[in-house]
Each structure stands twice: as structure tokens, then as C-alpha cells.
Enzyme design. Structure first.
Site, PDB file in Angstrom:
ATOM      1  N   SER A 160     -22.991 -10.014  37.251  1.00 28.18           N
ATOM      2  CA  SER A 160     -23.410 -11.282  36.663  1.00 28.18           C
ATOM      3  C   SER A 160     -22.246 -12.228  36.386  1.00 28.18           C
ATOM      4  O   SER A 160     -22.397 -13.444  36.439  1.00 28.18           O
ATOM      5  CB  SER A 160     -24.155 -11.030  35.352  1.00 28.18           C
ATOM      6  OG  SER A 160     -25.272 -10.198  35.569  1.00 28.18           O
ATOM      7  N   ARG A 198     -23.266 -20.210  34.902  1.00 29.68           N
ATOM      8  CA  ARG A 198     -24.182 -19.364  35.664  1.00 29.68           C
ATOM      9  C   ARG A 198     -24.715 -20.147  36.865  1.00 29.68           C
ATOM     10  O   ARG A 198     -24.850 -19.615  37.948  1.00 29.68           O
ATOM     11  CB  ARG A 198     -25.359 -18.954  34.771  1.00 29.68           C
ATOM     12  CG  ARG A 198     -26.396 -18.130  35.511  1.00 29.68           C
ATOM     13  CD  ARG A 198     -27.711 -18.045  34.750  1.00 29.68           C
ATOM     14  NE  ARG A 198     -28.644 -17.157  35.428  1.00 29.68           N
ATOM     15  CZ  ARG A 198     -29.950 -17.178  35.266  1.00 29.68           C
ATOM     16  NH1 ARG A 198     -30.491 -18.024  34.415  1.00 29.68           N
ATOM     17  NH2 ARG A 198     -30.724 -16.349  35.922  1.00 29.68           N
ATOM     18  N   GLU A 220     -18.100  -4.546  24.347  1.00 25.69           N
ATOM     19  CA  GLU A 220     -17.292  -5.755  24.453  1.00 25.69           C
ATOM     20  C   GLU A 220     -16.031  -5.671  23.594  1.00 25.69           C
ATOM     21  O   GLU A 220     -14.933  -6.048  24.014  1.00 25.69           O
ATOM     22  CB  GLU A 220     -18.105  -6.993  24.046  1.00 25.69           C
ATOM     23  CG  GLU A 220     -19.304  -7.306  24.938  1.00 25.69           C
ATOM     24  CD  GLU A 220     -20.536  -6.480  24.587  1.00 25.69           C
ATOM     25  OE1 GLU A 220     -20.506  -5.732  23.575  1.00 25.69           O
ATOM     26  OE2 GLU A 220     -21.533  -6.574  25.321  1.00 25.69           O
ATOM     27  N   HIS A 245       0.832  -1.202   0.000  1.00 24.49           N
ATOM     28  CA  HIS A 245       0.000   0.000   0.000  1.00 24.49           C
ATOM     29  C   HIS A 245       0.869   1.255   0.000  1.00 24.49           C
ATOM     30  O   HIS A 245       1.263   1.740   1.066  1.00 24.49           O
ATOM     31  CB  HIS A 245      -0.895  -0.009   1.236  1.00 24.49           C
ATOM     32  CG  HIS A 245      -1.767  -1.223   1.339  1.00 24.49           C
ATOM     33  ND1 HIS A 245      -1.291  -2.453   1.729  1.00 24.49           N
ATOM     34  CD2 HIS A 245      -3.090  -1.402   1.081  1.00 24.49           C
ATOM     35  CE1 HIS A 245      -2.281  -3.332   1.719  1.00 24.49           C
ATOM     36  NE2 HIS A 245      -3.376  -2.737   1.339  1.00 24.49           N
ATOM     37  N   ASN A 298      -7.788  11.402   4.022  1.00 24.64           N
ATOM     38  CA  ASN A 298      -7.518  11.464   2.581  1.00 24.64           C
ATOM     39  C   ASN A 298      -8.772  11.228   1.739  1.00 24.64           C
ATOM     40  O   ASN A 298      -8.702  11.256   0.499  1.00 24.64           O
ATOM     41  CB  ASN A 298      -6.390  10.500   2.187  1.00 24.64           C
ATOM     42  CG  ASN A 298      -6.728   9.045   2.460  1.00 24.64           C
ATOM     43  OD1 ASN A 298      -7.885   8.649   2.405  1.00 24.64           O
ATOM     44  ND2 ASN A 298      -5.712   8.247   2.732  1.00 24.64           N
ATOM     45  N   ASP A 354     -33.439 -16.482  29.255  1.00 22.33           N
ATOM     46  CA  ASP A 354     -33.043 -15.421  28.319  1.00 22.33           C
ATOM     47  C   ASP A 354     -33.083 -15.896  26.871  1.00 22.33           C
ATOM     48  O   ASP A 354     -33.075 -15.072  25.947  1.00 22.33           O
ATOM     49  CB  ASP A 354     -31.663 -14.853  28.672  1.00 22.33           C
ATOM     50  CG  ASP A 354     -31.748 -13.736  29.712  1.00 22.33           C
ATOM     51  OD1 ASP A 354     -32.869 -13.218  29.929  1.00 22.33           O
ATOM     52  OD2 ASP A 354     -30.716 -13.380  30.296  1.00 22.33           O
ATOM     53  N   ILE A 390     -10.362   8.820   0.834  1.00 24.14           N
ATOM     54  CA  ILE A 390     -10.365   7.712  -0.130  1.00 24.14           C
ATOM     55  C   ILE A 390     -10.368   6.381   0.626  1.00 24.14           C
ATOM     56  O   ILE A 390      -9.634   6.216   1.603  1.00 24.14           O
ATOM     57  CB  ILE A 390      -9.102   7.774  -1.028  1.00 24.14           C
ATOM     58  CG1 ILE A 390      -9.178   8.958  -1.989  1.00 24.14           C
ATOM     59  CG2 ILE A 390      -8.902   6.473  -1.819  1.00 24.14           C
ATOM     60  CD1 ILE A 390     -10.255   8.855  -3.052  1.00 24.14           C
ATOM     61  N   HIS A 418     -22.036 -17.747  31.965  1.00 29.04           N
ATOM     62  CA  HIS A 418     -23.334 -18.105  31.399  1.00 29.04           C
ATOM     63  C   HIS A 418     -23.068 -18.947  30.156  1.00 29.04           C
ATOM     64  O   HIS A 418     -23.440 -18.601  29.048  1.00 29.04           O
ATOM     65  CB  HIS A 418     -24.165 -16.852  31.100  1.00 29.04           C
ATOM     66  CG  HIS A 418     -24.555 -16.080  32.337  1.00 29.04           C
ATOM     67  ND1 HIS A 418     -23.625 -15.586  33.218  1.00 29.04           N
ATOM     68  CD2 HIS A 418     -25.769 -15.734  32.838  1.00 29.04           C
ATOM     69  CE1 HIS A 418     -24.251 -14.962  34.214  1.00 29.04           C
ATOM     70  NE2 HIS A 418     -25.559 -15.041  34.018  1.00 29.04           N
ATOM     71  N   HIS A 463      -4.145   3.078  -3.407  1.00 31.46           N
ATOM     72  CA  HIS A 463      -4.325   2.549  -2.048  1.00 31.46           C
ATOM     73  C   HIS A 463      -3.557   1.242  -1.834  1.00 31.46           C
ATOM     74  O   HIS A 463      -2.720   1.159  -0.952  1.00 31.46           O
ATOM     75  CB  HIS A 463      -5.806   2.323  -1.739  1.00 31.46           C
ATOM     76  CG  HIS A 463      -6.020   1.528  -0.480  1.00 31.46           C
ATOM     77  ND1 HIS A 463      -5.928   2.095   0.765  1.00 31.46           N
ATOM     78  CD2 HIS A 463      -6.246   0.197  -0.280  1.00 31.46           C
ATOM     79  CE1 HIS A 463      -6.109   1.156   1.682  1.00 31.46           C
ATOM     80  NE2 HIS A 463      -6.296  -0.002   1.072  1.00 31.46           N
ATOM     81  N   HIS A 507     -29.114 -15.488  24.043  1.00 33.32           N
ATOM     82  CA  HIS A 507     -28.193 -15.398  25.170  1.00 33.32           C
ATOM     83  C   HIS A 507     -27.591 -16.756  25.559  1.00 33.32           C
ATOM     84  O   HIS A 507     -26.883 -16.846  26.549  1.00 33.32           O
ATOM     85  CB  HIS A 507     -28.906 -14.784  26.381  1.00 33.32           C
ATOM     86  CG  HIS A 507     -29.107 -13.299  26.257  1.00 33.32           C
ATOM     87  ND1 HIS A 507     -29.771 -12.734  25.195  1.00 33.32           N
ATOM     88  CD2 HIS A 507     -28.708 -12.260  27.050  1.00 33.32           C
ATOM     89  CE1 HIS A 507     -29.791 -11.413  25.343  1.00 33.32           C
ATOM     90  NE2 HIS A 507     -29.147 -11.106  26.446  1.00 33.32           N
ATOM     91  N   PRO A 553      -6.385  -5.117  11.020  1.00 33.04           N
ATOM     92  CA  PRO A 553      -7.835  -5.180  11.214  1.00 33.04           C
ATOM     93  C   PRO A 553      -8.296  -3.800  11.703  1.00 33.04           C
ATOM     94  O   PRO A 553      -7.945  -3.378  12.795  1.00 33.04           O
ATOM     95  CB  PRO A 553      -8.002  -6.262  12.282  1.00 33.04           C
ATOM     96  CG  PRO A 553      -6.727  -7.076  12.218  1.00 33.04           C
ATOM     97  CD  PRO A 553      -5.666  -6.065  11.878  1.00 33.04           C
TER      98      PRO A 553
END
Lengths: 660, 660
Positions: free
Chosen positions: B384, B519, B410, B34, B189, B468, B191, B460, B264, B472, B123
């Protein structure tokens, strides 16, 4: 009674309390659930459902109904209470069976499970993103069928929804596309499970949504139905998507605990519930709906039915004037494919040696031409993933296109596609690199749970990606996608299989598909028409494309099963083994779930990924149980032992070992 | 030459062009990579590195260095060029081997692989979130060791980083915590890979970051080193985290293609590269660094070394005045545990019958007391998940606490924890429900790739969650975590195993751990000290807690292997089988990777999740290959066949089948 007369007895307050106590009673009866959100948000829900929501409880599938998404899905008791009082097929017995196995009132709303529930929610933030998809689908439907399309999408979101990253991706996209018929109500109760939102956020949400290009309004008293109504009117009048901040008190009316996290996720308990009844002057037994509320809801439902009837007339006129377009509308909503499908796809399978992402591009172009309802887009990798079809882009000025530029927003892409699919009238696809399926995995899981036929084009499917290195080289991803119940995972080996994979993906109407495609060129493989070692999807189904086998010479001495790019490697290995006098059967298991091992011979699998899922099927699973490395693709493949020489040596060693 | 004299020859422009052409040459030599980002962002990088960054190229591990994160990791050639010219151990030969297998210059930056690289990036969005973690770690270190802590964290982010949802979560958290020593430069940029950002976003990024409580500045000419310098000075002077928008041209100086997506992700090609050289008047051969640039960088590195020497003196003084605190600082940075660890944990294992999340809470409380460097927090599920330790919260006013309220974020939680871990001096943990591990999976993968010992408490852990419902209830998650290379996945069966799991998690210094906890309450199980059917982690290692076996009566007729809550189920099944005259061995495989099947007897696995990973180990894999359902936990378990009766029947049937 007329609606006006009913209003005179302050039916608003009565209805709001009905919703509050139904919800609290449900949670109490189940001894499980979330009473706080329903009690605080009941006024905004009532204002919306009684004065704005266009729906016909007798027919939850009316195409032009408004959509309502409870993004704060833990408040399901509120939604079920609304559905009940408005006359959906959800009797009190179902409310009383809240959160019990087999009831129509599960802990979080589940689409397809309960009449009137539009989306499955609970994983926070995704309801908002699906609402964006629903609102986008409305505009796209309107662009295709303006005569019969005119509805809104409403969502109630909680603090958690707004903290989740997907809220950023989805709200940003909605602002960019100017989805003016989207109205989001924020249940601003300033409480999360762990306590005050002040523990973890200082966002100015109104400024934030304004930065996305949204219209924003505030309602300072969340119990004021008139004020909420006024805000909703302002929201609908504004051409931008609207964010309505409604200040509420969680667990409103529950003495001693309202406004605290104690009412978020636990039953009130009999004493508090009794005290709440006393404070509200609510002397009715559990699960009561006052007659006045029933009556006003019956009238409102009747108004909805009348609007539905008007729409039916409009549709009849539309069908008379534009029968083809009306038929297409109906066909697409039924997820029926036109008869030309097979021919269209058959015309593609020319057996060229090239990357399966390139073959896939031809499929997508052909299908886009055939199916006006086929829409989708890429998370900024249209060219790389072979999804640059040349079809028109959807823009805020013109929604008639079929390609959505999702931007670098994988999660929102998948969730918005779920929303478009839920809306009905569309088939949807998205695309990114396989390694970034991790970013969208929560929405893919939800697609599977909801049975939505979203197609994900996931390319650059192994360490053969090469130079971009381990951050961009999927290793565990194919196997991890196979673990999601109901997700069809297809990794075609060549062009013919890619076409077959698209046929299966588009033919499936009850669940998502992941198409796993190569970056690098793959040779066209010979077809063995009467393969016997792969199950058919159903008895008598077309088996073309299911299998590439190489089975020459005498009795088979080893079966090699491979997928995708490793099938051609397996073919080369088989040739090498043949020169050593070993007869090999090669099986291409594009859909591994259909592979039936031949347990009478030694078996080896080859897949450029983690091996654990293969070990129960074969004697030797050749793959990659570590991260990749940056280097040219062939060098990386050699580094991890995926060469003809190395694989042949491993198989020869296995056969020697088994002989002794 | 002095620095002043060098400046007189416009060394800034010379250095910027050096970085540009080094990067372009690298990409050209690799024929992959790149070039656009480095050519556009070189001025801001130079302004930062030459005038602000506090570092000592001779010692990349200096504890009090400024941290620099290239969140737009595809611009790795820019980072490698910077490291080279500033004298890090990265010779020109390594730049020439860009993206080749075994080089120190992989396609995306990889921490631990290249001296001076602080984080693995690529990432998108995660670099920004890790920078928040690094900046938070600086404040937390400062609160503990103010005398020797005074550094900044800088990040360069691209448009993609800002579109990703994790940017919202991380920036919101940074604003909330008032991380004033964090400075983020936006390479604006306009782009992305697919073209103009106008295709997919209309965000007002400055307004957005202001809404998070950030200070914002704009630099309208991204080639103006003085203006960037001024913006950086303003950023550092402001007590809030700063967002510096720098308007740039991607591929600056590449005639015909600059400012387009063409630059790019592809090499410029020789003709364009030659034209760029001509336009810049750059007549040096590839991979050249003008002497003046080398000289100024040498001087700047010398200044850094001098500051490092001053810091060493300060540390010596600190160690003299506060030897215990200094020793703790050094110990924590070395990831050494104090000797009291075993005793502390041994004191917990009382063998109570309760949920493993509760046992885990006691471990976390004890470890927090023992290890001042142990910090972490929950994504709004502290209570929890059994991670409400009572330890002090980290706030914008006081960073001395050890608990971070991450909010419902998270992904940012996991990425920020990675950043804190990368900073050094801390051990980190996070917590959420297992089902929401999908939300943080991309950061967990990166922790594994980077070898960071982050501990994730994931509770859990099965459909036993109950009411739930399927949104869940994890089903595929334990298995999908096992697929991530280098992630230690531990699912303890009772309190004693939970303590052992924590011991392993905290003892591991080179990779992450997922603790999978229940749980519901689980019975304390008997310990069989001399278990022979589980591999030890290393020869002679302590095997306590590795195994719970039930092996009575005569020769073993069936081996049941289970994990977590299903071990007690297996024990009940074994008892039932014993009453039918069948001798059973039960193996608890808290860490499945250590399980060695006894292939001399029939084997059955029981785990409340998908079975594919077990099939290679056992004859019958009992589990759940579909989504769960909403209902009380025991009802759901019965629904999916996980009862003593149903499992016993399945095993009995298997044994009958094998007999015939």
C-alpha cells in the site's frame, strides 16, 4: 417456528452464510472494503451473538447490555450484517450504501453513527484496550450498583491487534485486575496485509496471555459453531479474563483466494463471489436474508428484550429501595452534573501562588468527592501530576474505588479511559507528563473522534521542567494537541484559571479536554472582570477566569497574549514596558481558540513552545522552535530567551521597527 | 597490579560501591536526579562492563564495539559513572556538573552529547526497542561483512520499559528474528514512581519473554556479581535473545529508604547519604574513585584497546582482500553517498501522472539498488505504501536482505530504525499510513532529537483516502509533524517533486525526514525553472523540483501556495481564475519551511489538513479543520470543500472583500 425447530434446519450454517454473503455483497457493491475477515470470522460472531450476547436490538442503550467490540474494525461489514439481521435500526438499504458518504455504514465502525456500534475501531489494538475499559467499567458499576449490573464484554481481535504494543499494555492491566467478564476472541487467520503472519511474528499468543494471568482456550476449527460456543462457556466460567484463540481461514469459502492476503482488503470480484456462492450452494441474490435466519434472530432479539424487561423491573425495585443510588446511576449515565458543582469549585479558587498541577489536585479532590462517577488514574505519575487524590484504588478484590493505577502504560490508559467513558455511567480522567502525550496520542484522537469527554491532566508543560532535559521537556506538544479536531486544550495561568479549566473540562460532555499544567509555581494573577478581547464560549456564558489583563495608562500600544506560565512573564514584561512609557494589554488565552486578536494594535504572543500556530494571530510570536536542554528550569528558560529582559527587548525592537 | 591481583582485594565490591556513590554524589550535587536505579543496578552494570563489554574507551566509535543501552535512562548517573571510571573522555568535573546546562552529563543520556553514550533514552521502552535495532544491525552488518563483525548488544531495562507497549512490539520482533546477540538485563526492583509494581502489574515476565521465543535466566541476588556474570555467560551461549531477570533493591544501601519509591527520583539528602556511606564503610569524600578501581578499569580498557587493535588488523586484511567491500563499509559508516546518486534519481523523473507513493516506490527501488546500506521496511503496509521493492527480506536464517517485515508494530518499527541508524553503517527507512504516524510519533521525536537520518514514507496523506473513513484519514498529521524540531517534512506534488524529495531525504545525514505521499494519482505538473518565491535550502543550491508555478498574463493578483495533491487543485483553480481575468501565481511548497510569502499580493493556501500553521503565511487558509468522513475520495473532498469550484469561489470572495 420455535428456536428449537429452527435449529433443526441448521440455522447456524444458514446464518453464518447469510453474514458471509451480506458482508461480501456490501464490499462488492461499494467496490471497497474487507471481505476476508467477515467471511472467516462469521461463525465465531454468530456463536457469540446467537448464544451469548445479552442485548436488546430495540434499545441499544440498555445500561446492562453486554458490550461487543470489533477490534478488527476493518471487518465492519460483519458487524453491520449482525446488526441488520438482529433487527437493529440498520435496514438493508444502509448495507447497500456501505462506505458511501452519509450512510450509517462507514468503512470502519463509528460509535454514535450506527445503532449498536459500541466503539469506533480501525486503528489496530485500540478496540482490545477499549474492551478492557468496558469490562473494567462493568466491574466498577457492579461495585456501585450490584443489584442492576451483570454483563460481559466481548471483543474480536485480529493478528494486527495482537502485534500492536497497546495490546500488551491493555492485556497486562486486564490480567492484573482479574477482569473475568472480559472474553476476547482471536480471529487467528494467520494472514496480514503483507502476507503470512509468519513473515513478522513467532509469538506463542496463548503463552503470552497466560503470562498476563489470563485463561486461554483454543478452537481448532473456526467454522465449528458448537466448539466456539463451548469455548465461550468455558471462558465465562473462568474467573480470569479469557483469551479464545479461534483458528480461521480468511475469506472462507472464496475459491482460489481464501486463506491469502488477497481477500483481506479488496472486493472478491464478481467471478470469485459467484464461485463462492456456488460452492456454498447459496443461490440467493445479493443482500438476501433467508426467512429462517430472520425468524431465529427475531426470536433471539425477543429473548433479549425479555431480559431487558426483567432488568427494568429490577431497576424499578432498586429505585424503590435505594432511590438516591438509582438517581445517581441515572444522572451519571446522562452525564448530568449535580447542582453543587459551581459551589464546590468556587470554594477552591483561593488565589494561592503555586504550581497549577497543585491547584488542579485540589480540583480533582473536590470533584471526586462530589461526583461518585468520576474515576481515573495516572500512568505511574500520580504524585508528580497532582492526581494523588487519596481516593480508594480500584483493585481486583474491590472495584468500588475511583482511582486506577494504570502503570507505565500511557496508551492503554487513554484507550481504557475511552472504554470506560463509552460504557456510560462514568466521567474519566488520566494523567501523565505532557511530553508523554505523544505515547497516548492515538487514543486521544479517537476520544475526540468519538466525542468522549475524557479529561487528560498533562503536567510539566514546558522546558521549565529543567534538569530532566529534552526527552522530558515538551516543546511541540501544546500546539500539536490543538491540532486535533474537537479536543479542548486549556493551559491555565494560575490557580483561578485552573479551577475554571476544570469547570470547563467537567462541564463538557461531548468531547475530550487536555489540561496543560505547570510543574513550577506560578503567581496568582489579578482578574480583570470585563475583558473584551476573548470570545466567550457561547453568548452569555460565564466569562470568569477567561481573562487576565493588565491594561493601564493611556491607549494600548501593544497587546501581549500568553498562556499558562508565560502569562506571569507577560505581566512582568508589561511592567517593564510601562516603566519605558509603553502601555501594554496582557491577555491570558487559556483556550487559544477563544482568543480574538485586537488587530488595531501590534500584538505579541509568548508561549514556551513552537510558534507556528501563533503566527497568524500576532506580529511577533515568541516561543521555542527547537528542543530544550538539561539544566535547572530558570537556566533553561534563559537559554531559550524566555526571561523578562529578553522578551522586553524583543518587544521593544518590534515596536521600534513598526514605528519606522 | 595485575587484574588477578586486583580481584583478590575484592575490587568488584569496591567498584560497585564506587559507581553507587559517584551516582549518589552526582544526584546530591545537582539536587536533582535518580539515585535509586544506579545504586540497585550497579552490580549488574559492573559485571557486564568488567567481564563482558567489548569496548575501547579511547575510541567510542569503534565499529565492532559491543553496544550498551541504558533503557532505564533516568539512571544516567550510573552510565556517566561507568564512562568515567573506564576512562572515557568524561572527567570528574563533568560528573560534578550533572544536570547543569552545558555539561556533558544531562539528566537523561543523550547520544552525540557524551562520549560513549550510544542512545538517547528516558522515554521508557524505547531503549529496549533501539537495542533490538542495534542487535539487528549487528546481524545485518555481519551478513555483509562477516570478517570484521562480531559484537553483542546489551541493555538494562526497568519495570517501566517492560510495561510500555513498545516493549512487546520490539521483543516480539527480536524473538521472531532470533537475535541471539541481544542480552537484556531487567533491573527487577519491583518499584515504580508511584510505589510497588504490585499496584499495576502481575505479569510473569519470564513466561512472557519465553512466549516471544527468548531465552530467560534469573539472578535472585542482584548484588552477586558472580551470579550475574554466570547469567551473562549463559545468555551469550544461547542462540536466542536473552532476558536476564536480576532481582535488585532500588537505592541499595540507603538506610531507611532502600527498596522504596522514595529513592527513585529524588536526591538521598545529606543525612541518608552519610548513613549509606557509613553502612558501606565508604569513608571517601564525594566524587572519589579508589586507585584500585581506577587501576582495574585501566587494565580492562587496555584489554579493550588491544581487541580494537586486533580488529584494526583484521580490517586491514579485509580491505586488502576485498577492497570494494571494505570501502563500502567505510563509506556507509561515514554516511557518504556514492557519486551515481544524481544520475540514478534523474533517471526516474519521467513525469508520469500517478500516485506519489508509486513514484516513491521507483525511487526506493533505485536507491536500494545503488546503496547496499539502505535498509528498512513497512509496518505491514509494504504494498500500500509503495515500499514493496522486491529486495530480499531479512530473516532469522539470512540477514543479508535489505527489507525488514516489521509487522503491525509502527512504534517498534520507528524505534528499531533509530537503533539501526545509531549502530552505523546503514541508512534506514520505514513506512506506514500517515494517519498511523501518531503510533510512532514518540520514536520520530527521538530520531529528531538524536539527529538520526531515518526516512519515514507516510502515505494515504489526506481525506482523499476515502472509504476507510475518519480513522484512516489524516487531517492534523502533516501539520503536527511540522511541529517536531528538526524533522524535515516533504509533501511532493507530483513525480518530479517526489524524486526531489527522495534526493533531499537521502542527502540529509543529520536528521529524519517524513515523506508525505498520496494514495491517489496526481498529474505531472509543469516546471517553472526560475521560481523566485521559495527560499533555497542554501545559497546556490539546486532548486529543481522546489517549485511549480503558474504565472501568466499580467501582474500577479493572487498567490496560491499549496502542497502535495492540492497543488494540482491550485493549478485548476488558477485556470478558472484566469478565465475570470485574474492572474494567479501558484507556488508548490513541498517543504513549507522554505516558502517565502510574497507579501505584496493577497495570498491563499490550500492543503487538505488543519490550517493553523498556514494562517501566519496567507490571508486565507483553505483546509480541513474537522475530521473526515467515509465515502469515495472525490465525494469526501467535495464534502470538505476541496473542489475547484468551491476553492475558486472562496478566493474570488476574498479578492472582492480585499477590494472593498
Amino acid at each position: 417456528m420455535t428456536t428449537d425447530e429452527l435449529t433443526a434446519v441448521d440455522v447456524d450454517l444458514l446464518a453464518v452464510d447469510t453474514l458471509r454473503f451480506l458482508a461480501a455483497d456490501m464490499v462488492q457493491a461499494a467496490n471497497s472494503g474487507h471481505p476476508g475477515m467477515p467471511m472467516g470470522a462469521a461463525p465465531m460472531a454468530w456463536a457469540l451473538w446467537s448464544r451469548h450476547l445479552k442485548h436488546d436490538p430495540a434499545d441499544p442503550d440498555w445500561a446492562d447490555r453486554d458490550r461487543f467490540v470489533l477490534s478488527a474494525g476493518h471487518g465492519s461489514a460483519l458487524l453491520y450484517s449482525l446488526l441488520h439481521v438482529f433487527g437493529y435500526d440498520l435496514p438493508l438499504a444502509e448495507l447497500a450504501a456501505f462506505r458511501q458518504l452519509g450512510s450509517r455504514t462507514p468503512g470502519h465502525p463509528e460509535v454514535g453513527h450506527t445503532p449498536g456500534v459500541e466503539t469506533t475501531t480501525g486503528p489496530l489494538g485500540q478496540g482490545l484496550a477499549m474492551a478492557v475499559g468496558l469490562a473494567l467499567a462493568e466491574r466498577m458499576t457492579h461495585a456501585r450498583h450490584p443489584e442492576i449490573t451483570d454483563h460481559h464484554t466481548y471483543a474480536i481481535v485480529g493478528d494486527g491487534c495482537l502485534m500492536e504494543g497497546v495490546s500488551h499494555e491493555a492485556a497486562s492491566l486486564a490480567g492484573h485486575l482479574g477482569l473475568g467478564r472480559l472474553v476476547v476472541l482471536w480471529d487467528d487467520n494467520a494472514i496480514t496485509i503483507d502476507g503470512s503472519t509468519a513473515l513478522s511474528t513467532s509469538d506463542d499468543q496463548l503463552a503470552r496471555f497466560a503470562a498476563y494471568g489470563w485463561h486461554t482456550v483454543t478452537v481448532t476449527d473456526g467454522t465449528d459453531v458448537e466448539a466456539i460456543d463451548a469455548a465461550l462457556r468455558a471462558a465465562k466460567a473462568d474467573p480470569r479474563p479469557s483469551f479464545v484463540a479461534v483458528r480461521t481461514v480468511i475469506g472462507h469459502g472464496a475459491p482460489g483466494v481464501e486463506g491469502t492476503s488477497a481477500v483481506h482488503g479488496s472486493p472478491l470480484g464478481e467471478p470469485v463471489l459467484a464461485a463462492a456462492r456456488a460452492r456454498a450452494g447459496w443461490d440467493l441474490p445479493p443482500f438476501s436474508v433467508p426467512d429462517a435466519v430472520t425468524e431465529v434472530c427475531r426470536l433471539l432479539a425477543g429473548e433479549g428484550a425479555a431480559r431487558h424487561a426483567e432488568w427494568r423491573d429490577a431497576f424499578t425495585a432498586y429505585a424503590a429501595g435505594a432511590p438516591d443510588r438509582a438517581a445517581d446511576f441515572t444522572r451519571a449515565r446522562a452525564r448530568r452534573l449535580p447542582g453543587e458543582l459551581s459551589g464546590t469549585l468556587a470554594a477552591i479558587a483561593e488565589g494561592r501562588s503555586r504550581a497549577t498541577r497543585q491547584s488542579s489536585q485540589d480540583c480533582l479532590i473536590a470533584l471526586t468527592g462530589l461526583l461518585p462517577e468520576l474515576v481515573g488514574g495516572s500512568a505511574d505519575l500520580a504524585g508528580s501530576t497532582g492526581t494523588a487524590t487519596g481516593a480508594a484504588l480500584v483493585t481486583r478484590e474491590d472495584f468500588a474505588g475511583s482511582v486506577i493505577a494504570f502503570g507505565i502504560r500511557e496508551f492503554a490508559m487513554a484507550a481504557v479511559l475511552n472504554g470506560i467513558s463509552l460504557h456510560g455511567g462514568f466521567r474519566t480522567w488520566g494523567s501523565t507528563f505532557l511530553v508523554f502525550s505523544d505515547y497516548l496520542r492515538p487514543a486521544l484522537r479517537l476520544a475526540a473522534l468519538m466525542g468522549q469527554p475524557v479529561i487528560h491532566v498533562l503536567t510539566h508543560d514546558s522546558v521549565a521542567v529543567g534538569e530532566d532535559g529534552p526527552t522530558h521537556q515538551p516543546v511541540e506538544h501544546v500546539e500539536s494537541l490543538r491540532l486535533i479536531p474537537g479536543l479542548q486544550v486549556l493551559r491555565p495561568a494560575d490557580e483561578a484559571e485552573t479551577v475554571e479549566a476544570w469547570r470547563r473540562a467537567i462541564s463538557r460532555t461531548d468531547g475530550p479536554t487536555a489540561l496543560i499544567l505547570s510543574r513550577q509555581s506560578l503567581p496568582a494573577l489579578p482578574i480583570v472582570p470585563n475583558a473584551t478581547h476573548l470570545k466567550t464560549a457561547s453568548a452569555g456564558a460565564d466569562r470568569s477566569g477567561l481573562s487576565r489583563e493588565r491594561e493601564e495608562g493611556g491607549a494600548v500600544q501593544v497587546e501581549i497574549v500568553a498562556t499558562g506560565s508565560e502569562v506571569s512573564l507577560a505581566m512582568e514584561v508589561a511592567e517593564r514596558l510601562a516603566s519605558g512609557g509603553i502601555t501594554t494589554r496582557v491577555v491570558s488565552a487559556m483556550d487559544r481558540s477563544l482568543y480574538v486578536p485586537d488587530r488595531s494594535v501590534p500584538r505579541v504572543s509568548i508561549e514556551a513552545g513552537v510558534t507556528s500556530g501563533w503566527r497568524g494571530l500576532v506580529d511577533l510570536a515568541i516561543g521555542i522552535d527547537e528542543f530544550g536542554a538539561s539544566g535547572p528550569g530558570p537556566a533553561v528558560l534563559a537559554h531559550v530567551g524566555l526571561t523578562t529582559e529578553a522578551v522586553t527587548a524583543q518587544i521593544t525592537a518590534l515596536l521600534s521597527e513598526l514605528e519606522t
